[in-house]
Motif scaffolding. Structure first.
Motif: not given
Length: 364
Positions: A67-96
């Protein structure tokens, strides 16, 4: 986006198709009598966010087709994290706090919050963080994840920019998040209290519903309380629901449409939403984008931010077998017609994007 898979998409589709809307019951709040919330923009302004993975966002050396390579830079971006250590998700094991300081991928695209801070092109953008606590809300509530709370709080404090923290987002997504109310509410309050003790002043606490199927009683039951919540929020897929708008007006809180992407359905069955197809793009604009912007513009008194998910869902392992998102490619830049209309809509000065003066326009 969910860090864990949607365990029952039929259940999700049922709620999506069961909206209870009665616009005649919506009573708008007189803005002159309302106290502004943390980072709430002035008057009728609306903050524009883009998510929800690095490829979707773009604007980085190794992610340069988003998006940011095509349009004006937005006011903000959205990304994710978690307090979920040891949970497996599609081959990735979370650490927190995964994706906070380095690039990781749990099945829904690369994510890295520090990558945004480290790139000078994003120096005037805010950050929205979706914080998962799935299967860990009790541990958070009982203090077993205080180290993760402190790590996240320190990172937010050092970011030196407005951060919107969506604790346990989509708390009422029963079939994929399955939070226990008692511990969810205690966990929310513990995070809020710990951040206050740490003097983390550059954070707004955002309480997010899945956006359909939860009436006022459910929202009342799951609400942490006015003193713990800065913004109300909901997800907008195929559901122009007004329950959260009604609730937010009662509590005099601004609303953040925290997740939004075009999903098209007939009687709860979802079909092609790949915007690179001109016919699909036309239908998506008429049936999804137009109602979406109408919802925002008809509710200027309360909707003060939205985050559009500019992703190719159909290529990500988390979604390729999901009946709702497996046919969705919501990247605006792949459609000339939608790109043109999107730019025209966002030319309205009420839509706030990144600028050197952006942070000064927000309530502190």
């Amino acid at each position: 986006m969910k860090i864990v898979n949607l365990y029952s998409t039929l259940f999700f589709a049922f709620f999506i198709s069961c909206s209870s809307i009665n616009k005649n019951q919506v009573v708008k709040v007189n803005s002159s009598n309302k106290t502004s919330s943390k980072f709430e923009p002035n008057d009728d302004d609306c903050l524009v966010f883009i998510g929800q993975d690095l490829e979707a966002i773009g604007g980085l050396d190794n992610y340069s087709k988003g998006y940011c390579d095509t349009f004006e830079m937005p006011a903000g971006i959205t990304l994710y994290t978690g307090f979920t250590p040891n949970k497996e998700s599609y081959g990735y094991f979370q650490k927190g706090n995964d994706g906070l300081k380095s690039i990781v991928n749990w099945g829904a695209g690369d994510t890295c919050l520090q990558c945004i801070l480290d790139d000078d092109d994003f120096k005037n953008t805010m950050i929205s963080i979706g914080l998962s606590m799935v299967d860990n809300e009790k541990k958070v509530a009982l203090g077993e994840h205080d180290d993760l709370i402190r790590e996240l709080g320190t990172w937010i404090k050092n970011s030196k920019r407005p951060v919107f923290l969506r604790i346990g987002y989509e708390f009422d997504g029963w079939s994929w998040n399955h939070y226990k109310k008692k511990y969810y509410l205690e966990a929310w309050k513990r995070i809020h209290t710990k951040f206050k003790e740490m003097n983390v002043a550059n954070v707004a606490f955002v309480w997010q519903s899945k956006g359909n199927g939860s009436n006022q009683q459910v929202l009342d039951d799951w609400y942490p309380g006015d003193e713990f919540v800065d913004w109300c929020a909901y997800s907008y897929f195929d559901n122009p629901d007004t329950e959260m708008l009604t609730f937010a007006r009662k509590h005099q809180k601004p609303v953040f449409i925290a997740e939004a992407t075009p999903t098209l359905s007939i009687d709860g069955l979802y079909f092609n939403s790949r915007l690179d197809n001109p016919k699909v793009a036309y239908e998506a604009w008429e049936k999804w984008f137009t109602p979406f912007f109408k919802t925002i513009n008809d509710n200027k008194d309360v909707i003060k931010a939205f985050s559009y998910i500019n992703a190719n869902w159909s290529k990500q392992p988390m979604w390729i077998t999901n009946s709702v998102f497996q046919q969705v490619d919501s990247r605006i830049q792949i459609s000339d017609s939608i790109s043109k209309k999107w730019k025209e809509e966002l030319m309205n000065p009420r839509y706030l994007k990144a600028s050197p003066s952006l942070f000064e326009k927000l309530e502190n």
